[in-house]
Scaffold this active site. Structure first.
Site, PDB file in Angstrom:
ATOM      1  N   LYS A 212     -29.909 -13.242  41.676  1.00  0.00           N
ATOM      2  CA  LYS A 212     -28.567 -12.854  41.235  1.00  0.00           C
ATOM      3  C   LYS A 212     -27.721 -14.114  41.152  1.00  0.00           C
ATOM      4  O   LYS A 212     -27.221 -14.612  42.158  1.00  0.00           O
ATOM      5  CB  LYS A 212     -27.920 -11.860  42.206  1.00  0.00           C
ATOM      6  CG  LYS A 212     -26.688 -11.218  41.594  1.00  0.00           C
ATOM      7  CD  LYS A 212     -25.545 -10.993  42.562  1.00  0.00           C
ATOM      8  CE  LYS A 212     -24.654 -12.168  42.806  1.00  0.00           C
ATOM      9  NZ  LYS A 212     -23.880 -12.690  41.667  1.00  0.00           N
ATOM     10  N   GLU A 293     -26.793 -20.949  53.669  1.00  0.00           N
ATOM     11  CA  GLU A 293     -26.181 -22.277  53.618  1.00  0.00           C
ATOM     12  C   GLU A 293     -24.742 -22.092  53.163  1.00  0.00           C
ATOM     13  O   GLU A 293     -24.491 -21.538  52.093  1.00  0.00           O
ATOM     14  CB  GLU A 293     -26.980 -23.197  52.686  1.00  0.00           C
ATOM     15  CG  GLU A 293     -28.364 -23.517  53.246  1.00  0.00           C
ATOM     16  CD  GLU A 293     -28.339 -23.976  54.707  1.00  0.00           C
ATOM     17  OE1 GLU A 293     -27.541 -24.873  55.046  1.00  0.00           O
ATOM     18  OE2 GLU A 293     -29.098 -23.417  55.526  1.00  0.00           O
ATOM     19  N   CYS A 327     -20.190 -28.739  48.534  1.00  0.00           N
ATOM     20  CA  CYS A 327     -20.164 -28.375  49.950  1.00  0.00           C
ATOM     21  C   CYS A 327     -20.089 -29.649  50.794  1.00  0.00           C
ATOM     22  O   CYS A 327     -19.618 -29.626  51.920  1.00  0.00           O
ATOM     23  CB  CYS A 327     -21.386 -27.569  50.315  1.00  0.00           C
ATOM     24  SG  CYS A 327     -22.897 -28.371  49.809  1.00  0.00           S
ATOM     25  N   GLU A 423     -11.923 -25.239  54.377  1.00  0.00           N
ATOM     26  CA  GLU A 423     -12.563 -25.776  53.166  1.00  0.00           C
ATOM     27  C   GLU A 423     -11.681 -25.444  51.963  1.00  0.00           C
ATOM     28  O   GLU A 423     -11.356 -24.289  51.724  1.00  0.00           O
ATOM     29  CB  GLU A 423     -13.950 -25.143  52.980  1.00  0.00           C
ATOM     30  CG  GLU A 423     -14.693 -25.755  51.803  1.00  0.00           C
ATOM     31  CD  GLU A 423     -16.074 -25.140  51.588  1.00  0.00           C
ATOM     32  OE1 GLU A 423     -16.188 -23.908  51.534  1.00  0.00           O
ATOM     33  OE2 GLU A 423     -17.038 -25.924  51.444  1.00  0.00           O
TER      34      GLU A 423
HETATM   35  P1  NAP Z   1     -19.390 -17.404  47.092  1.00  0.00           P
HETATM   36  O1  NAP Z   1     -18.157 -16.897  46.512  1.00  0.00           O
HETATM   37  O2  NAP Z   1     -19.701 -17.102  48.508  1.00  0.00           O
HETATM   38  O3  NAP Z   1     -20.580 -16.876  46.158  1.00  0.00           O
HETATM   39  C1  NAP Z   1     -21.927 -17.246  46.342  1.00  0.00           C
HETATM   40  C2  NAP Z   1     -22.822 -16.173  45.764  1.00  0.00           C
HETATM   41  O4  NAP Z   1     -22.687 -14.970  46.526  1.00  0.00           O
HETATM   42  C3  NAP Z   1     -22.476 -15.794  44.335  1.00  0.00           C
HETATM   43  O5  NAP Z   1     -23.667 -15.531  43.630  1.00  0.00           O
HETATM   44  C4  NAP Z   1     -21.672 -14.529  44.528  1.00  0.00           C
HETATM   45  O6  NAP Z   1     -21.653 -13.684  43.402  1.00  0.00           O
HETATM   46  C5  NAP Z   1     -22.407 -13.882  45.666  1.00  0.00           C
HETATM   47  N1  NAP Z   1     -21.681 -12.845  46.381  1.00  0.00           N
HETATM   48  C6  NAP Z   1     -20.348 -12.612  46.439  1.00  0.00           C
HETATM   49  N2  NAP Z   1     -20.086 -11.559  47.223  1.00  0.00           N
HETATM   50  C7  NAP Z   1     -21.270 -11.094  47.677  1.00  0.00           C
HETATM   51  C8  NAP Z   1     -21.664 -10.034  48.533  1.00  0.00           C
HETATM   52  N3  NAP Z   1     -20.790  -9.202  49.113  1.00  0.00           N
HETATM   53  N4  NAP Z   1     -22.983  -9.859  48.785  1.00  0.00           N
HETATM   54  C9  NAP Z   1     -23.902 -10.686  48.240  1.00  0.00           C
HETATM   55  N5  NAP Z   1     -23.588 -11.703  47.417  1.00  0.00           N
HETATM   56  C10 NAP Z   1     -22.293 -11.904  47.144  1.00  0.00           C
HETATM   57  O7  NAP Z   1     -19.479 -18.995  46.949  1.00  0.00           O
HETATM   58  P2  NAP Z   1     -19.220 -19.864  45.636  1.00  0.00           P
HETATM   59  O8  NAP Z   1     -17.771 -19.870  45.333  1.00  0.00           O
HETATM   60  O9  NAP Z   1     -20.168 -19.466  44.553  1.00  0.00           O
HETATM   61  O10 NAP Z   1     -19.685 -21.298  46.137  1.00  0.00           O
HETATM   62  C11 NAP Z   1     -18.867 -22.152  46.858  1.00  0.00           C
HETATM   63  C12 NAP Z   1     -19.235 -22.144  48.329  1.00  0.00           C
HETATM   64  O11 NAP Z   1     -20.608 -22.472  48.484  1.00  0.00           O
HETATM   65  C13 NAP Z   1     -18.482 -23.186  49.137  1.00  0.00           C
HETATM   66  O12 NAP Z   1     -18.089 -22.627  50.351  1.00  0.00           O
HETATM   67  C14 NAP Z   1     -19.526 -24.279  49.359  1.00  0.00           C
HETATM   68  O13 NAP Z   1     -19.307 -25.076  50.479  1.00  0.00           O
HETATM   69  C15 NAP Z   1     -20.762 -23.468  49.484  1.00  0.00           C
HETATM   70  N6  NAP Z   1     -21.958 -24.260  49.219  1.00  0.00           N
HETATM   71  C16 NAP Z   1     -22.758 -24.610  50.267  1.00  0.00           C
HETATM   72  C17 NAP Z   1     -23.883 -25.402  50.069  1.00  0.00           C
HETATM   73  C18 NAP Z   1     -24.775 -25.787  51.201  1.00  0.00           C
HETATM   74  O14 NAP Z   1     -25.880 -26.263  50.955  1.00  0.00           O
HETATM   75  N7  NAP Z   1     -24.357 -25.615  52.441  1.00  0.00           N
HETATM   76  C19 NAP Z   1     -24.182 -25.835  48.776  1.00  0.00           C
HETATM   77  C20 NAP Z   1     -23.337 -25.458  47.729  1.00  0.00           C
HETATM   78  C21 NAP Z   1     -22.240 -24.668  47.960  1.00  0.00           C
HETATM   79  P3  NAP Z   1     -20.361 -13.674  42.401  1.00  0.00           P
HETATM   80  O15 NAP Z   1     -20.321 -15.030  41.801  1.00  0.00           O
HETATM   81  O16 NAP Z   1     -20.694 -12.585  41.452  1.00  0.00           O
HETATM   82  O17 NAP Z   1     -19.171 -13.373  43.270  1.00  0.00           O
END
Ligand code: NAP
Ligand code: MG
Length: 524
Positions: A212, A293, A327, A423
């Protein structure tokens, strides 16, 4: 390509080199790829069990540099399509799970080759879909290729003989087998690398996957699964089900048929997945494996002995590469007081020199932030910053329809301030003054996260001590805190940054495998 079972027939892993945006021929190729992408069909579908499904509801993937430009109209999966994907994945799993690794790696190695051939198209997709600069887009693609190459080699290693002690009269072995059918849920900020890396790790280990993608970057994911299909990956091993996380996310995570969830994204969503996945559902035969992560509040620490020029350049690159939407972004710069004023001034000047604009132009260093919601959230943090620190540069949105923000630096920020703790995920960084080295490390460790950190110092004893006491999953000395390479710097964070999975390292594939111990009594 690979006939032998011996993995030594594949050359040793090497990181993929990057393109050079200054090269005239590269410029022509990339411009052409951007134009071609703009004129090609915008329709992308679900891919389930090798069949494409078009649905009525679409995700409109927009170019954040000009939100009126639609990069792709991507069919959306609802719960009934999740069910169909689960069925397809289970059917595929019955064969895929028993294939030897030397068979399973073939489509992934071939896919890596196709990605090299379609490099400019895939780079262009990330430039238009999420506003990456050429360099950032190509680094993302190179990392994706690295993951395919690296995890293929790892799958062969785990499929090979594992050392166990032999006892008289018995033959003993340990075998790693896949765990089942699971979900891969990546973020949009490394829409190529993390999406392809998480998917490949699970699938090349013999599992079947429901992918997804993030709703801000479904087009690059659709192109990737097409490439896997073209490379000969059997139907149903990887199924693409774009859709809203808030609509179908819980349904996937709570599903009793799901064996594992591999997630990268925000802390909030990660913690929710952790909680929901822990609950046992009727008919569920296992404890779900969860790999999470999450976010970071990473920092660059600069002491009074540091190379001032290199340290301020590294801090600025860490803070503003891909608009601070990493991140690993250096969203705190912690400076020992003896060199504080000098560093603040250097950072101001270096930030002033950064170019912001449409990243279809390779001369722009920073592009837009990913969407309107992200922009508004970052602007709120900037407002908060005005009350918590001294704005030394930036703070505004550019006057265009795109979601462009100026690179923004606050100085004199307290370690406990909101902008030093939460963040922000945008082009905003906070400079914090420390009394001395020890105080600087205390501040560095003083958040709930622990993903990346950098120390600029010339004192060997401090570097050695920081190795012990600076609590970050990825620690760097005298270089920026972003840009981990597959195989070189296995990636993952401590505390609220996640489960420290160490993507791109030798431990990663174990997360998608289980050990089966087999003993045979020797019968004469
Ligand atoms: P996000 O909003 O948490 O979304 C991540 C994924 O989860 C998306 O595919 C999203 O789908 C999905 N999602 C949302 N709500 C969900 C739910 N209730 N159940 C299951 N899946 C759900 O994060 P983002 O904005 O895409 O990414 C930014 C974040 O990622 C930052 O906090 C960053 O630090 C972190 N990150 C961490 C790493 C690491 O290696 N630690 C690497 C990269 C990024 P939708 O897009 O459809 O909402
Ligand atoms: Mg977009």
């Amino acid at each position: 390509m690979l006939e032998a079972t011996d993995y030594t027939v594949i050359p040793p892993f090497k990181n993929e080199p990057y393109i050079d945006p200054r090269d005239p021929e590269t410029r022509i190729k990339m411009k052409k790829a951007i134009e071609a992408l703009r004129s090609e069909s915008k329709e992308y579908n679900l891919l389930i069990g090798g069949k494409y499904y078009s649905t009525e509801r679409k995700i409109l993937s927009r170019n954040p540099a000009d939100p009126s430009e639609i990069v792709g109209e991507v069919s959306m999966a609802d719960k009934s399509k999740v069910d169909i994907a689960l069925k397809a994945a289970y059917e595929a799993f019955e064969d895929w799970r028993f294939r030897p690794a030397h068979d399973r790696v073939k489509p992934f190695l071939k896919a890596a080759q196709i990605m090299r051939e379609r490099r400019f198209e895939l780079d262009a997709t990330m430039i238009l879909e999420v506003g990456k600069s050429w360099i950032e887009a190509d680094a993302d693609l190179a990392e994706a290729i690295d993951f395919l190459e690296f995890y293929s080699r790892e799958a062969l290693r785990y499929d090979g003989p594992q050392p166990v002690v032999q006892v008289a009269g018995e033959y003993n072995k340990l075998k790693y087998i896949p765990i089942g059918v699971g979900a891969v849920i990546p973020p949009w900020n490394f829409p190529g690398a993390i999406m392809a890396g998480m998917t490949t790790a699970a699938a090349v280990s013999g599992n079947c996957v429901l992918l997804k993608p993030a709703s801000d970057s479904p087009v690059i994911a659709a192109k990737f699964v097409d490439i896997l299909k073209e490379a000969g990956l059997p139907d149903g091993v990887v199924n693409l089900i774009p859709g809203s996380g808030s609509e179908i996310g819980d349904y996937i995570v709570e599903n009793p048929l799901i064996r594992f969830i591999s997630f990268t994204g925000s802390k909030e969503v990660g913690l929710r997945i952790n909680e929901l996945a822990a609950r046992h559902q009727t008919g569920q035969k296992w404890i779900k494996r969860v790999v999470l992560e999450m976010g970071g509040k990473d920092c660059v620490v600069i002491d009074e002995t540091a190379d001032i020029e290199a340290a301020s350049a590294g801090a600025v690159m860490s803070a503003f590469g891909f608009q601070g939407q990493k991140c690993s972004a250096g969203s705190r710069i912690i400076v020992v007081e003896d060199v504080y004023d000098e560093i603040v001034e250097k950072i101001r000047r270096k930030t002033e020199a950064l170019t912001v604009g449409d990243t279809t132009d390779p001369d722009n260093f920073m592009g837009p932030v990913v969407n309107e919601g992200a922009m508004n959230s970052i602007l709120k943090y900037i407002d908060k910053g005005r009350t918590e620190g001294r704005l030394i540069i930036g703070g505004n949105r550019l006057k265009t329809d795109g979601y462009f923000l100026e690179p923004t630096v606050f100085a004199d920020v307290s370690p406990q301030a909101t902008i030093a703790q939460e963040e922000i995920f945008g082009p905003v960084t906070a400079i914090i003054k420390a009394r001395d080295f020890d105080h600087a490390i205390d501040i560095a460790n003083g958040t709930e996260y622990g993903l990346t950190g950098a120390l600029y110092s010339r004192i060997r004893e401090r570097i050695e001590r920081a190795e012990d006491i600076f609590h970050a999953g990825n620690l760097y000395f005298n270089r920026k805190c972003t840009g981990a390479l597959v195989g070189v710097q296995p990636f993952g964070g401590f505390n609220m940054s996640g489960t420290d999975s160490k993507a791109g390292g030798r431990d990663y594939l174990l997360l998608f495998l289980q050990g089966k111990s087999i003993s045979e009594k020797i019968v004469l």
